[in-house]
Scaffold this active site. Structure first.
Site, PDB file in Angstrom:
ATOM      1  N   ARG A  38      14.224  -2.720   0.106  1.00 49.81           N
ATOM      2  CA  ARG A  38      13.084  -3.466  -0.407  1.00 49.81           C
ATOM      3  C   ARG A  38      12.827  -4.798   0.280  1.00 49.81           C
ATOM      4  NH1 ARG A  38      12.979  -3.026  -7.028  1.00 49.81           N
ATOM      5  NH2 ARG A  38      13.310  -0.778  -7.220  1.00 49.81           N
ATOM      6  N   HIS A  84       6.854   6.650  -1.348  1.00 52.75           N
ATOM      7  CA  HIS A  84       7.377   5.422  -1.977  1.00 52.75           C
ATOM      8  C   HIS A  84       7.204   5.501  -3.493  1.00 52.75           C
ATOM      9  CE1 HIS A  84       8.814   1.334  -1.318  1.00 52.75           C
ATOM     10  NE2 HIS A  84       7.945   0.891  -2.203  1.00 52.75           N
ATOM     11  N   TYR A 128     -12.250  -0.135  -5.346  1.00 52.25           N
ATOM     12  CA  TYR A 128     -13.435  -0.738  -4.734  1.00 52.25           C
ATOM     13  C   TYR A 128     -13.255  -1.054  -3.249  1.00 52.25           C
ATOM     14  CZ  TYR A 128     -14.673  -1.519  -9.626  1.00 52.25           C
ATOM     15  OH  TYR A 128     -14.953  -1.352 -10.959  1.00 52.25           O
TER      16      TYR A 128
END
Length: 744
Positions: A38, A84, A128
């Site tokens: 990570r 992931h 969007y």
């Protein structure tokens, strides 16, 4: 199997372990997972797993720069569904950051829509916005189809993903990285890719060079928001040599002349990572709290470029003084803490210096070049084998066609008759008849010869490290040409400046010097009247009256000595105005309820004061040691539970006169009182059932002056009272005040 047998069998699998060992083992596994999977980037491609998976998923969706955009929701869905298994929000935020040109020096994602801004506003929802890859990202993945790197199974085992990118682009240093793992963190600033390429090419030619030589090319960070790196060369060298260090980054500003001799400051670039709106709000808050006395106003006139306007309080304030004051007190200057903690090729976290990072990148690129060359050799060998078969077919075309037309199993016949391999025969049999008719010997021979030359070149490259490094240098040169300083994206943005030379801004420059009269009432209310005025007609709250008054200036430090042995400091400009009754002193300082103010005075440099307690213990302290920077003040005189501080006097003179409430006075040399920074002091006069009343310093030649009747009397013959410190003393001279005070 009976229930009892099942119970016995289940207990056989139980292993007794200490809780501490079990927790330690599991926490270590969690920590390593966080570090590797990570938080820390890989030194080879500069990517964390989430970024690597994002780019790979977009590549699989064919979102290269030449094609159209796709919804970010589609990309995020593929990433969390295939590669992931984490929350969509975290993946989308990682994707958004890769598209922000103010957060990433060389964006890897080309975003369309609202991807946030430098003010700190968040991006629009993923449904969007749209995205595709940038040329930088394509350079990072160049070679994935050529077996350049290893692939590994995804979390569910259904697909494969690259364990590292081929990374033709030096992404770790170019874009930097930041992250917090368990017990470690990383914070690498962005750099200029043209400078990185120059350093890499030099390192190829001079592998044993010193790190400092690398810094002739990599001058320092190159932040996407620009700004000024104001750090010394020595500190930069130290930071990049150790892999850790702090570097000052300042906003870029310019002076704009206005009419009538006025001017304003315009900030055009702000430090990296500082949201513009937060910066302005914090400065405005400090301004409203009167903590920025040189600044009159701040405005944000930014459009597509940053433009923050700062108005000085007065045109007499120098622009450099104003900006130094703001750099010191606001985020117009930050410290960027460099920490090049990365995962090496073996996925081991460690802090690397600049040369180690560059060498690791070159080593990776060499490994990629070897793998791609071998992959190409295999392709060439396969194609040359086919070409040999095609040449034989061309020479025996009629017989080949006859065999194919007449034989049910042409394959073994062709292998035996023309000494062809199975691969060659399969290729011939799978060709269309039209293709067979178009075979031309010259074309086949030319292609074969060209492949033979390419094969020989690749074999030489694989066997000779120098040839490989020459090839690597050429590839790095191409990256520099594509993204270097001559391009709009590659031009250096952060200006390299000399180390910050702190300019001391005197308090007088920050505050308009005006006369004030400080008034403290017996009940602890404080105020500052304008001008040096008399205090006879002052009004107070009912039951309150004047305790102390002091003539000073707004630029003075007003010192208050309290009965708890502490000195408190209040700037004259910070004392509430004279309208009304002022404010309780305890709003400005942390004065305990059982403590009271003994005296107040204007702080002067290089002076000495005597502080003393009720029991007659005291010492001399320098004024430089009493300044208090906090509300809680500074403890100077240590006191026992049944004692308190009662006086503070200027220590000017060669002798000291001390008198107690028992009306006994002694005179001794001032040198007998020690100078200390803090303590309980020494006994000034010995008392039996009495306490200290007053102390006065004087010069023996001038005599001891004290009020007597309506005038001042000077006692010059004081041999009667001369004694050693801590003596009992004798009755004071005739006419000495009954108040037992020297009348300072």
């Amino acid at each position: 199997m009976t229930e009892k047998q099942n119970e016995i069998k289940s207990t056989e699998n139980i292993k007794e372990t200490k809780l501490a060992d079990a927790l330690s083992e599991r926490y270590l596994a969690y920590a390593m997972s966080t570090i590797v999977a990570r938080s820390l980037p890989d030194v080879r491609d500069g990517l964390k797993p989430v970024h690597r998976r994002l780019l790979f998923a977009m590549r699989q969706l064919k979102l290269d720069p030449a094609t159209g955009f796709k919804k970010c929701a589609r990309v995020v869905g593929d990433v969390i569904g295939k590669y992931h298994p984490h929350g969509d929000t975290s993946v989308y935020e990682a994707m958004v950051r890769l598209a922000q040109d103010f957060a990433v020096r060389y964006p890897l994602v080309d975003g369309q829509g609202n991807f946030g801004n430098i003010d700190g506003d968040r991006a629009a929802a993923m449904r969007y916005t749209e995205a595709r890859l940038t040329p930088v990202a394509m350079a990072l993945m160049d070679g994935l189809d050529d077996n350049a790197v290893d692939f590994e199974k995804t979390y569910d085992g259904e697909e494969e993903e690259p364990s590292v990118m081929p990374a033709a682009f030096p992404n770790l240093l170019a874009n930097g990285s930041s992250g917090i793992a368990v017990g470690m963190a990383t914070n690498i600033p962005p750099h200029n890719v043209g400078e990185i390429c120059d350093a890499l090419q030099y390192l190829i030619k001079h592998p044993d060079c010193e790190i400092v030589k690398m810094l002739d090319f990599v001058q320092g960070p190159d932040f996407p928001t620009g700004g000024i790196l104001a750090e010394s060369r020595a500190n930069i060298i130290k930071a990049y040599t150790t892999g850790r260090g702090a570097m000052k980054v300042r906003a870029k500003w310019e002076k704009e002349e206005l009419s009538h001799g006025q001017y304003q400051i315009v900030v055009t670039e702000i430090p990296y990572g500082v949201p513009k709106s937060d910066l302005i709000m914090k400065i405005a808050k400090l301004l409203s709290e009167k903590k920025l006395p040189l600044l009159a106003d701040i405005r944000d006139e930014s459009a597509d470029k940053v433009r923050i306007v700062l108005e000085p309080k007065s045109r007499t304030v120098a622009p450099e003084q104003l900006m130094e004051h703001l750099f010191k007190n606001t985020e117009l200057q930050i410290n960027f803490n460099l920490n090049m903690n990365v995962l090496d090729a073996d996925h081991t976290p460690r802090v690397m210096n600049l040369k180690e990072v560059l060498a690791a990148f070159l080593k990776h690129r060499d490994a990629v070049l070897v793998r791609r060359s071998r992959f190409r050799l295999d392709k060439i060998a396969h194609r040359m084998e086919l070409l040999q078969g095609f040449l034989i077919t061309y020479l025996n075309l009629d017989r080949v066609i006859e065999i194919i037309r007449n034989e049910d199993e042409p394959k073994p016949i062709m292998i035996e008759e023309f000494s062809l391999s199975e691969v060659q025969v399969e290729a011939i049999l799978n060709m269309r008849l039209r293709s067979l008719r178009k075979l031309e010997e010259a074309q086949l021979k030319t292609e074969f010869e060209n492949l033979a030359l390419e094969k020989a070149g690749l074999e030489n490259l694989l066997s000779d490290e120098q040839i490989r490094f020459k090839k690597l240098s050429e590839e790095i040169g191409e990256i520099k040409k594509q993204f270097g300083a001559k391009t709009v994206l590659g031009a250096r943005r952060t200006q390299i400046a000399e180390a910050v030379v702190s300019i001391d801004v005197p308090i007088e420059a920050m505050i308009e010097k005006e006369p004030i009269t400080v008034v403290l009432s017996k009940k602890g209310w404080i105020r500052a009247l304008k001008g040096h005025t008399e205090t006879d007609d002052l009004k107070f709250k009912e039951g309150d009256s004047l305790k102390l008054a002091l003539k000073a200036y707004t630029t003075d430090n007003i010192m208050l000595f309290a009965s708890n042995g502490r000195f408190y400091t209040i700037l004259g400009d910070k004392i509430p105005g004279g309208r009304g009754f002022g404010e309780p002193l305890r709003l400005s300082i942390d004065l305990p309820e059982d403590a009271d103010i003994v005296t107040l005075f204007v702080w002067q440099a290089d002076e000495q004061l005597l502080v003393a307690s009720l029991k007659g213990k005291g010492f001399i302290v320098r004024t430089k040691d009493i300044i208090a920077q906090t509300r809680s003040g500074k403890i100077i005189l240590n006191l026992s539970d049944d004692d308190k501080a009662v006086l503070c006097r200027p220590a000017v003179g060669d002798h000291v006169a001390v008198i107690g409430t028992n009306r006994k006075m002694i005179v001794f040399k001032a040198a007998e009182i020690p100078t200390m920074t803090r303590g309980s002091g020494v006994m000034l006069q010995k008392y039996a059932g009495a306490a200290l009343s007053d102390v006065k310093f004087f010069n023996l030649e001038e005599g001891l002056a004290f009020p007597s009747g309506n005038g001042i009397r000077v006692e010059r013959n004081i041999e009667l009272w001369l004694a050693k410190r801590a003596s009992v003393g004798k009755i004071p001279p005739v006419g000495f005040p009954r108040s037992n005070k020297f009348g300072h």
